[in-house]
Design an enzyme around this catalytic site. Structure first.
Site, PDB file in Angstrom:
ATOM      1  CD  GLU A   1      -1.641  -2.126   2.227  1.00  0.00           C
ATOM      2  OE1 GLU A   1      -2.431  -2.377   3.155  1.00  0.00           O
ATOM      3  OE2 GLU A   1      -0.566  -2.745   2.055  1.00  0.00           O
ATOM      4  CG  ASN A   2       4.687   1.130   1.912  1.00  0.00           C
ATOM      5  OD1 ASN A   2       4.323   0.065   1.434  1.00  0.00           O
ATOM      6  ND2 ASN A   2       5.879   1.296   2.443  1.00  0.00           N
TER       7      ASN A   2
END
Length: 224
Positions: A59-60
């Site tokens: 996600e990052n």
């Protein structure tokens, strides 16, 4: 996918978290695009064999993440969504959070592996809040992954420390997603959630009938 028949539990033992992660890694098809949720699911990266072709997404904002970093390989600026130092594989790419979530929401991930507080027999997922007044909610990207990934695998212990089942007829915790879970990997069994019911693919240290009694819901045997 592998289609091993469920064991009867004789001579087996419950699995530790690394053995569960190895089972998940075993069942991810070659070349899949996969997101690993924070916590236990991150261990799956350490059990993917070289040449698996599996591309890990975070996600990052990273694509083609490698296993956890060790010793001199640790780079404090290179972490997964759970802030664990990781390695990069050849061809790794980095991008904005918005692009990362667009990949998740756009149906571009084949599989996500998430932890859970509860999974219902209908495949409902509760993994962000227990509802307790003093509990700290942690939504993260799980809701986007639960509805965006083509398949959702859950990795968890099958019972709480107090002995309460986490696989339940109906979730009592706040829901992350409805009918989204395809398979549960646990210390005692690998279970498929299907339209005809929960199917016991494999069990570890316990028989199917005994496990069904402890869960208080029916378990179907895997078809040949």
């Amino acid at each position: 996918m592998n289609t091993r028949q469920p064991s009867r539990g004789a001579g087996n033992r419950p699995l530790d978290q690394h053995a569960i992660a190895a089972l998940v890694a075993r069942d991810i098809p070659h070349g899949s695009y996969v997101n690993l949720g924070i916590g236990r699911p991150t261990l799956v990266a350490d059990h993917l064999p070289s040449g698996s072709g599996v591309v890990l997404h975070t996600e990052n904002g990273m694509l083609n993440m490698g296993p956890a970093a060790q010793d001199d390989a640790i780079d404090p600026e290179l972490t997964n969504a759970g802030k664990i130092p990781v390695t990069e594989l050849p061809g790794a790419a980095y991008f904005h959070h918005a692009d990362s979530f667009a990949m998740m929401r756009g149906g571009h991930l084949d599989i996500c592996v998430l932890g859970a507080f509860q999974v219902s027999a209908a495949g409902d997922l509760a993994n962000w809040h227990t509802g307790a007044p003093d509990a700290i909610p942690a939504v993260g990207g799980a809701m986007d992954l639960a509805i965006g990934a083509k398949k959702v695998f859950v990795m968890m212990t099958l019972f709480t420390k107090d002995g309460a089942p986490k696989l339940v007829p109906r979730c009592t915790y706040p829901l992350t997603g409805l009918g989204c879970v395809d398979r549960v990997y646990s210390d005692l069994a690998v279970l498929d959630v299907t339209p005809r019911g929960v199917v016991a693919r494999e069990t570890f240290g316990i028989g199917v009938d005994e496990l069904a009694g402890r869960l208080d819901l029916p378990l179907l045997p895997a078809r040949s």
